[in-house]
Design a protein around this motif. Structure first.
Motif: not given
Ligand code: NAD
Length: 476
Positions: A361-368
């Motif tokens: 959930n902290r990855s770019r896939l989940a944050q952006e």
């Protein structure tokens, strides 16, 4: 429609990658002309002599014309942004419903009488803010224009619409209907053009309010320019919406709505279910079924009635989506479906519906915000963890949870940091329901009476009723 410079934007049909029409593009002289026309309308017939009921009648007439021309408007929209015709037809019908609602609301926004003193009459008036620049994104131009035109005109403002450079054509068609409906000259102005036209409006001293829908990065730039003249600003920005499925939920219903919410409009929706959190006992089965069903979504031409979803709207958006798919793969997310161009489509900005699992959930896939047909499924173990994961984002537009436990439904709904939280459904959007974002998803609300109030200034009028003489305040 022509511009001062004679310049034009060529707009591309994303299903063929070919230019399908050209629309005149505004420059600084056109911006000045539009602001002057809007200001003249506010200072003249529209601002001074048009009653709220008359404004409502004009909006109702515009709604009827939009219904009359629904098919033609939907075809323009599908050609410009690539959504299937049945979806754009639905959006145009809803735009007419929005205009009808706000037409009816125009003469129902009352001020208050405030009994603060027995010796005074105090009351409030909702007055129009003035000249409003409404800046639109490319994903749903007609629909989102109605979200701004409806309350803005009902409240008595003059509007300048700036559509996206990718999808300007439907606003030109709408401008013709505004004229046919009988709105006075200058009340609604359309300025096609790129971001530089929006920037000119944000900096223009003759614009009183910016009503913006688009990305958070652009909203920040608008706020910086608007600060110089303290323009009123409302922003509807992006989202990274959490869709939380507890193990006791009606999983069949949650699955169907997850598919629709993640992939409809090819994921080009601010409220797309882009983060799907599933309670551990049902996590693997849910992720696998979602992926299997995503693979069955028919991707194809917006004009083929068999297509469920169309292309991305632009080459730039397609590149962004494929970049995020690569980011997901490099970041260790497990690809369960999609991830590439559909083999049967040689031209057009198409990409397969894509499902990742085990995403951090902290990855770019989940944050952006991706704004494409890409979703990430992630597990959680208990209510606290679900809430923490849902809120661990800069965005806060929409959130939803699925559970049979009524206590949990209200507990979790109260703690999700979003402007709209839905239980056992997802992102219900309606002209009566306020819609907008917490955190970086925006400022202010659209829809409902709250939206109309946001297009007004509240004036307090106090009239002294006393007969007593006033003593000299500075006796010698
Ligand atoms: P964008 O921010 O790139 O562009 C939006 C509009 O702003 C366009 O008309 C563009 O020309 C204009 N613009 C660009 N630079 C500008 C500047 N410096 N000053 C003024 N205007 C400028 O957004 P987009 O790519 O067109 O749209 C996608 C975004 O819109 C996504 O983030 C999506 O979530 C958001 N969106 C939000 C909602 C909502 O209701 N919250 C609805 C739809 C889309």
């Amino acid at each position: 429609m022509t511009s001062a410079s004679g310049g034009a934007i060529a707009t591309i049909d994303p299903s063929t990658e070919e230019v399908w029409t050209a629309v005149a593009t505004a420059d600084a002289a056109d911006v000045d002309r539009a602001v002057a026309a809007a200001r003249a309308a506010m200072d003249g017939a529209w601002g001074r002599r048009t009653s709220p009921s008359q404004r409502g009648a004009l909006l109702a007439r515009l709604a009827d014309l939009v219904r009359r021309d629904a098919r033609a408007l939907a075809e323009i929209e599908s050609r410009d942004n690539g959504k299937p015709l049945k979806d754009t037809l639905g959006e145009v019908q809803r735009a007419a419903d929005w205009l009808t609602f706000f037409g009816g609301a125009a003469d129902k926004l009352n001020g208050e009488q405030i009994p603060y003193s027995v010796d005074a009459l105090a009351y409030t008036r909702h007055e129009p803010v003035g000249v409003v620049a409404a800046i639109l994104p490319w994903n749903s131009p007609i629909s989102l224009a109605s979200w701004k035109l409806g309350p803005g005109l009902a409240a008595g403002n003059a509007m300048i619409l700036k559509p996206s450079e990718y999808t300007p054509a439907s606003m030109v068609a709408l401008a013709r209907l505004v004229e046919e409906a009988g709105f006075p000259a200058g009340v609604v102005n359309v300025l096609p053009g790129d971001g530089s036209v929006g920037a000119l409006l944000a900096a223009h001293p003759g614009v009183d309010k910016m009503s913006f829908t688009g990305s958070q990065a652009t909203a920040t730039r608008i706020m910086q320019s608007a600060a110089a003249s303290l323009k009123r600003c409302s922003f509807e920005c992006g989202g990274k919406s959490p869709f939380i499925v507890f193990a006791d939920a009606d999983v069949g219903k949650a699955m169907a709505i997850a598919l629709q919410s993640a992939f409809r409009s090819t994921g080009q929706s601010c409220s797309a279910a882009s983060r799907i959190f599933v309670e551990r006992p049902i996590y693997e089965a849910f992720a696998r079924e979602l992926a299997e069903r995503a693979q069955r979504i028919r991707v194809g031409s917006p004009f083929d009635p068999a297509s469920h979803i169309g292309p991305q709207t632009s080459a730039q958006q397609l590149a962004k989506t494929t970049d995020y798919i690569a980011i997901g793969l490099e970041g260790g997310s497990r690809l369960l479906a999609g991830g590439k161009r559909p083999a049967h489509l040689e031209r057009g900005y198409y990409v397969e519906p894509t499902v990742f699992a085990d995403t951090d959930n902290r990855s770019r896939l989940a944050q952006e915000e991706i704004f494409g047909p890409v979703t990430a499924v992630m597990p959680f173990d208990d209510e606290e963890e679900a809430i923490a994961l849902a809120n661990d984002t800069n965005y806060g537009l929409v959130g939803g949870l699925w559970t049979a436990d009524v206590g949990r439904a209200h507990r979790v709904a109260a703690r999700i940091e979003s402007g709209l939280v839905s239980v056992n459904t997802f992102r219900p959007v309606h002209y009566m329901l306020p819609y907008g974002g917490y955190k970086m998803s925006g400022i202010g609300r659209e829809n409902g009476f709250d939206a109309m109030k946001a297009f007004t200034e509240v004036k307090t009028v106090v009239v002294d009723l006393s007969t007593a003489p006033v003593a000299d305040p500075f006796p010698l």
